[in-house]
Design a protein around this motif. Structure first.
Motif, PDB file in Angstrom:
ATOM      1  N   PHE A 143       0.844  -1.182   0.000  1.00  0.00           N
ATOM      2  CA  PHE A 143       0.000   0.000   0.000  1.00  0.00           C
ATOM      3  C   PHE A 143       0.884   1.238   0.000  1.00  0.00           C
ATOM      4  O   PHE A 143       1.918   1.288   0.688  1.00  0.00           O
ATOM      5  N   GLY A 144       0.499   2.256  -0.772  1.00  0.00           N
ATOM      6  CA  GLY A 144       1.194   3.528  -0.817  1.00  0.00           C
ATOM      7  C   GLY A 144       0.198   4.652  -0.925  1.00  0.00           C
ATOM      8  O   GLY A 144      -0.998   4.431  -1.143  1.00  0.00           O
ATOM      9  N   VAL A 145       0.685   5.876  -0.785  1.00  0.00           N
ATOM     10  CA  VAL A 145      -0.202   7.044  -0.823  1.00  0.00           C
ATOM     11  C   VAL A 145      -0.182   7.729  -2.184  1.00  0.00           C
ATOM     12  O   VAL A 145      -0.850   8.758  -2.345  1.00  0.00           O
ATOM     13  N   SER A 146       0.559   7.184  -3.144  1.00  0.00           N
ATOM     14  CA  SER A 146       0.594   7.756  -4.495  1.00  0.00           C
ATOM     15  C   SER A 146       0.568   6.617  -5.503  1.00  0.00           C
ATOM     16  O   SER A 146       1.180   5.569  -5.289  1.00  0.00           O
ATOM     17  N   GLU A 147      -0.131   6.837  -6.601  1.00  0.00           N
ATOM     18  CA  GLU A 147      -0.196   5.840  -7.673  1.00  0.00           C
ATOM     19  C   GLU A 147       0.899   6.165  -8.691  1.00  0.00           C
ATOM     20  O   GLU A 147       0.632   6.608  -9.800  1.00  0.00           O
ATOM     21  N   ASP A 148       2.148   5.927  -8.294  1.00  0.00           N
ATOM     22  CA  ASP A 148       3.264   6.315  -9.144  1.00  0.00           C
ATOM     23  C   ASP A 148       4.245   5.160  -9.309  1.00  0.00           C
ATOM     24  O   ASP A 148       4.092   4.078  -8.726  1.00  0.00           O
ATOM     25  N   THR A 149       5.279   5.410 -10.122  1.00  0.00           N
ATOM     26  CA  THR A 149       6.257   4.366 -10.441  1.00  0.00           C
ATOM     27  C   THR A 149       7.019   3.914  -9.205  1.00  0.00           C
ATOM     28  O   THR A 149       7.336   2.727  -9.060  1.00  0.00           O
ATOM     29  N   LEU A 150       7.318   4.821  -8.304  1.00  0.00           N
ATOM     30  CA  LEU A 150       8.114   4.482  -7.132  1.00  0.00           C
ATOM     31  C   LEU A 150       7.415   3.432  -6.275  1.00  0.00           C
ATOM     32  O   LEU A 150       8.036   2.470  -5.820  1.00  0.00           O
ATOM     33  N   ALA A 183      22.968  -7.350  -5.527  1.00  0.00           N
ATOM     34  CA  ALA A 183      23.612  -6.455  -6.490  1.00  0.00           C
ATOM     35  C   ALA A 183      22.777  -6.329  -7.759  1.00  0.00           C
ATOM     36  O   ALA A 183      22.648  -5.237  -8.330  1.00  0.00           O
ATOM     37  N   ALA A 184      22.194  -7.445  -8.204  1.00  0.00           N
ATOM     38  CA  ALA A 184      21.363  -7.409  -9.409  1.00  0.00           C
ATOM     39  C   ALA A 184      20.104  -6.586  -9.178  1.00  0.00           C
ATOM     40  O   ALA A 184      19.668  -5.826 -10.062  1.00  0.00           O
ATOM     41  N   LEU A 185      19.502  -6.723  -8.001  1.00  0.00           N
ATOM     42  CA  LEU A 185      18.316  -5.932  -7.690  1.00  0.00           C
ATOM     43  C   LEU A 185      18.657  -4.450  -7.606  1.00  0.00           C
ATOM     44  O   LEU A 185      17.900  -3.596  -8.090  1.00  0.00           O
ATOM     45  N   HIS A 186      19.785  -4.134  -6.990  1.00  0.00           N
ATOM     46  CA  HIS A 186      20.183  -2.729  -6.877  1.00  0.00           C
ATOM     47  C   HIS A 186      20.387  -2.114  -8.261  1.00  0.00           C
ATOM     48  O   HIS A 186      19.926  -0.998  -8.537  1.00  0.00           O
ATOM     49  N   GLU A 187      21.065  -2.837  -9.151  1.00  0.00           N
ATOM     50  CA  GLU A 187      21.297  -2.335 -10.500  1.00  0.00           C
ATOM     51  C   GLU A 187      19.986  -2.169 -11.260  1.00  0.00           C
ATOM     52  O   GLU A 187      19.792  -1.190 -11.990  1.00  0.00           O
ATOM     53  N   ALA A 188      19.058  -3.118 -11.089  1.00  0.00           N
ATOM     54  CA  ALA A 188      17.803  -3.080 -11.836  1.00  0.00           C
ATOM     55  C   ALA A 188      16.963  -1.865 -11.475  1.00  0.00           C
ATOM     56  O   ALA A 188      16.299  -1.279 -12.345  1.00  0.00           O
ATOM     57  N   PHE A 189      16.989  -1.458 -10.213  1.00  0.00           N
ATOM     58  CA  PHE A 189      16.086  -0.392  -9.788  1.00  0.00           C
ATOM     59  C   PHE A 189      16.776   0.965  -9.652  1.00  0.00           C
ATOM     60  O   PHE A 189      16.228   1.878  -9.034  1.00  0.00           O
ATOM     61  N   LEU A 190      17.965   1.092 -10.225  1.00  0.00           N
ATOM     62  CA  LEU A 190      18.515   2.422 -10.435  1.00  0.00           C
ATOM     63  C   LEU A 190      17.776   3.083 -11.594  1.00  0.00           C
ATOM     64  O   LEU A 190      17.329   2.411 -12.520  1.00  0.00           O
ATOM     65  N   TRP A 191      17.665   4.387 -11.569  1.00  0.00           N
ATOM     66  CA  TRP A 191      17.020   5.114 -12.648  1.00  0.00           C
ATOM     67  C   TRP A 191      18.097   5.654 -13.592  1.00  0.00           C
ATOM     68  O   TRP A 191      19.273   5.758 -13.221  1.00  0.00           O
ATOM     69  N   SER A 192      17.685   5.966 -14.790  1.00  0.00           N
ATOM     70  CA  SER A 192      18.653   6.503 -15.756  1.00  0.00           C
ATOM     71  C   SER A 192      17.976   7.505 -16.677  1.00  0.00           C
ATOM     72  O   SER A 192      16.772   7.426 -16.920  1.00  0.00           O
ATOM     73  N   TYR A 194      18.527  17.115  -4.175  1.00  0.00           N
ATOM     74  CA  TYR A 194      19.124  15.850  -3.775  1.00  0.00           C
ATOM     75  C   TYR A 194      18.247  14.636  -4.079  1.00  0.00           C
ATOM     76  O   TYR A 194      18.681  13.501  -3.877  1.00  0.00           O
ATOM     77  N   SER A 195      17.034  14.845  -4.569  1.00  0.00           N
ATOM     78  CA  SER A 195      16.167  13.718  -4.933  1.00  0.00           C
ATOM     79  C   SER A 195      15.430  14.049  -6.217  1.00  0.00           C
ATOM     80  O   SER A 195      15.221  15.217  -6.557  1.00  0.00           O
ATOM     81  N   HIS A 196      15.041  13.008  -6.942  1.00  0.00           N
ATOM     82  CA  HIS A 196      14.335  13.175  -8.213  1.00  0.00           C
ATOM     83  C   HIS A 196      12.952  13.781  -7.963  1.00  0.00           C
ATOM     84  O   HIS A 196      12.321  13.492  -6.936  1.00  0.00           O
ATOM     85  N   PRO A 197      12.458  14.626  -8.867  1.00  0.00           N
ATOM     86  CA  PRO A 197      11.127  15.227  -8.651  1.00  0.00           C
ATOM     87  C   PRO A 197      10.014  14.200  -8.477  1.00  0.00           C
ATOM     88  O   PRO A 197       9.021  14.471  -7.803  1.00  0.00           O
ATOM     89  N   GLN A 198      10.164  13.014  -9.090  1.00  0.00           N
ATOM     90  CA  GLN A 198       9.134  11.984  -8.959  1.00  0.00           C
ATOM     91  C   GLN A 198       9.360  11.081  -7.757  1.00  0.00           C
ATOM     92  O   GLN A 198       8.524  10.216  -7.484  1.00  0.00           O
ATOM     93  N   ALA A 199      10.455  11.247  -7.049  1.00  0.00           N
ATOM     94  CA  ALA A 199      10.746  10.411  -5.875  1.00  0.00           C
ATOM     95  C   ALA A 199      10.214  11.109  -4.640  1.00  0.00           C
ATOM     96  O   ALA A 199      10.950  11.764  -3.895  1.00  0.00           O
ATOM     97  N   ARG A 200       8.929  10.979  -4.423  1.00  0.00           N
ATOM     98  CA  ARG A 200       8.297  11.601  -3.262  1.00  0.00           C
ATOM     99  C   ARG A 200       8.151  10.557  -2.158  1.00  0.00           C
ATOM    100  O   ARG A 200       7.420   9.581  -2.314  1.00  0.00           O
ATOM    101  N   PRO A 201       8.828  10.747  -1.035  1.00  0.00           N
ATOM    102  CA  PRO A 201       8.735   9.760   0.043  1.00  0.00           C
ATOM    103  C   PRO A 201       7.373   9.790   0.709  1.00  0.00           C
ATOM    104  O   PRO A 201       6.597  10.752   0.554  1.00  0.00           O
TER     105      PRO A 201
END
Length: 387
Positions: free
Chosen positions: A143-150, A273-282, A343-350
């Motif tokens: 469950f999250g409070v935003s319907e977004d990619t994060l 390590a594979a999971l960390h690489e997969a969920f980095l943004w580019s 320091y954080s991406h505009p779409q990365a809202r905690p």
């Protein structure tokens, strides 16, 4: 079969019919009634429907009334279209047949979707979930409070870490599910990402049926006892999934979802390590003439050999101060920060931080008590003997 009671009068009627006409006389006589509505009007309704297949029965009845002064009701026209097979689809074509499908084995296909959840602490919540098509087990959820990619990635990442890597992931066309960041994560892990056609939700029936179960078995309890925080909501949902849903015999498969999922043994899990690489943004950027790149108010210095080149900037969405530069799939080192604007991406809202526990101090009450004490002191009569 089912036991029936037949009256003596009915049996006598059957005997008389059999003696008069044999076995054929016992067969029910089909009803054949002539339509009461003027056949000319029914033929006109058929012609109007075939002329423009998207016309509804109500629209055809309106046209006939305007042209003829009066005509059959829309319900009569609708039944007439049903007899002719003209109301199966809006365009008059026959309905499309859909076969039942089930993946051959666990991890062959995961289906993901989002469900609108309850309001917690004044904020709307959304449930992101992934279901294994073969076992009907819920492999990832949050469950999250935003319907977004994060938030979608958070549910997907927990599914990968706990249940392994699927061959295919089937999603709809929501904005969170068609993002390039999710596509990068799937490509990094070798997962085939497939989206349903707009307006064609038939392939997501299993996840939709699971959401219906969530509504009638879990959310009704949440309405009766709403949690105070999002963390508490996720804790309650996890307990319900793992204790109730996963262990109950599924009506379609005849097995408990968790038993069917693990029947072939524990899955092979991806490395951290594979999971960390997969969920980095580019993101793609072009190196300027002074060997710098700009990204979301930040400026980084890169290798001078990359001037004029189109490079890939890889980063953690919650840490824009550290980026890695890649060119044609090769790492070219980290960018050197020149200017850091955010320091954080505009779409990365905690998620919203939980409210601080109350201290119990009533500041205004203390002020009122002090003021009342001053007034009480001022209202005392003057004792002239003490002067």
């Amino acid at each position: 079969g089912e036991r029936l009671r037949i009256s003596r009068k009915t049996i006598d009627r059957w005997i008389r019919a059999y003696r008069a006409g044999g076995f054929e006389a016992l067969a029910p006589i089909p009803r054949s009634t002539e339509p009461v509505t003027d056949r000319r009007l029914l033929e006109l309704a058929e012609s109007l429907k075939r002329e423009v297949p998207k016309r509804t029965a109500a629209q055809v009845a309106e046209i006939i009334g305007a042209a003829e002064g009066s005509g059959p009701s829309s319900r009569t026209i609708q039944r007439h279209f049903a007899r002719l097979g003209l109301n199966t689809r809006p365009d008059g074509s026959p309905p499309q047949a859909f076969g039942r499908f089930e993946a051959a084995a666990p991890l062959d296909l995961w289906t993901g979707d989002a469900l609108h959840g309850p309001v917690i602490a004044g904020r709307k919540t959304y449930l992101f979930a992934f279901i294994d098509d073969h076992s009907r087990a819920l492999v990832g959820y949050r469950f999250g409070v935003s319907e977004d990619t994060l938030r979608l990635e958070a549910a997907f990442r927990s599914a990968l870490a706990a249940r392994g890597v699927p061959k295919c992931c089937y999603l709809d066309n929501g904005s969170a599910m068609v993002s390039k960041q999710l596509l990068r994560a799937c490509a990094s892990l070798g997962v085939r990402l497939v989206h349903s056609r707009p307006g064609r939700p038939q392939g997501r029936g299993k996840i939709e049926r699971f959401f219906e179960t969530v509504r009638i078995q879990f959310l009704v309890e949440i309405e009766a006892r709403p949690p105070d925080t999002l963390a508490e909501l996720n804790r309650l949902f996890s307990a319900w999934v793992e204790t109730v849903y996963h262990r109950r015999i599924h009506g379609e498969t005849g097995e408990a979802p968790i038993d069917r999922l693990l029947a072939a043994g524990p899955p092979v899990l991806p490395t951290m390590a594979a999971l960390h690489e997969a969920f980095l943004w580019s993101e793609k950027r072009t190196v300027t003439k002074v060997a710098t790149i700009s990204m979301h108010s930040n400026v980084f210095e890169v290798d001078a050999a990359l001037v004029g080149s189109r490079v890939e900037v890889v980063f953690d969405p919650f840490d824009l101060a550290t980026v890695e530069i890649r060119f044609q799939g090769r790492s070219m080192g980290q960018g050197v920060p020149v200017k850091i604007g955010r320091y954080s991406h505009p779409q990365a809202r905690p998620e919203a931080a939980p409210a601080a526990p109350p201290t119990g101090i009533d500041y205004l009450g203390l002020i009122v008590a002090r003021r009342e004490a001053e007034l009480a002191e001022a209202s005392k009569p003057t004792d002239y003997a003490q002067l």
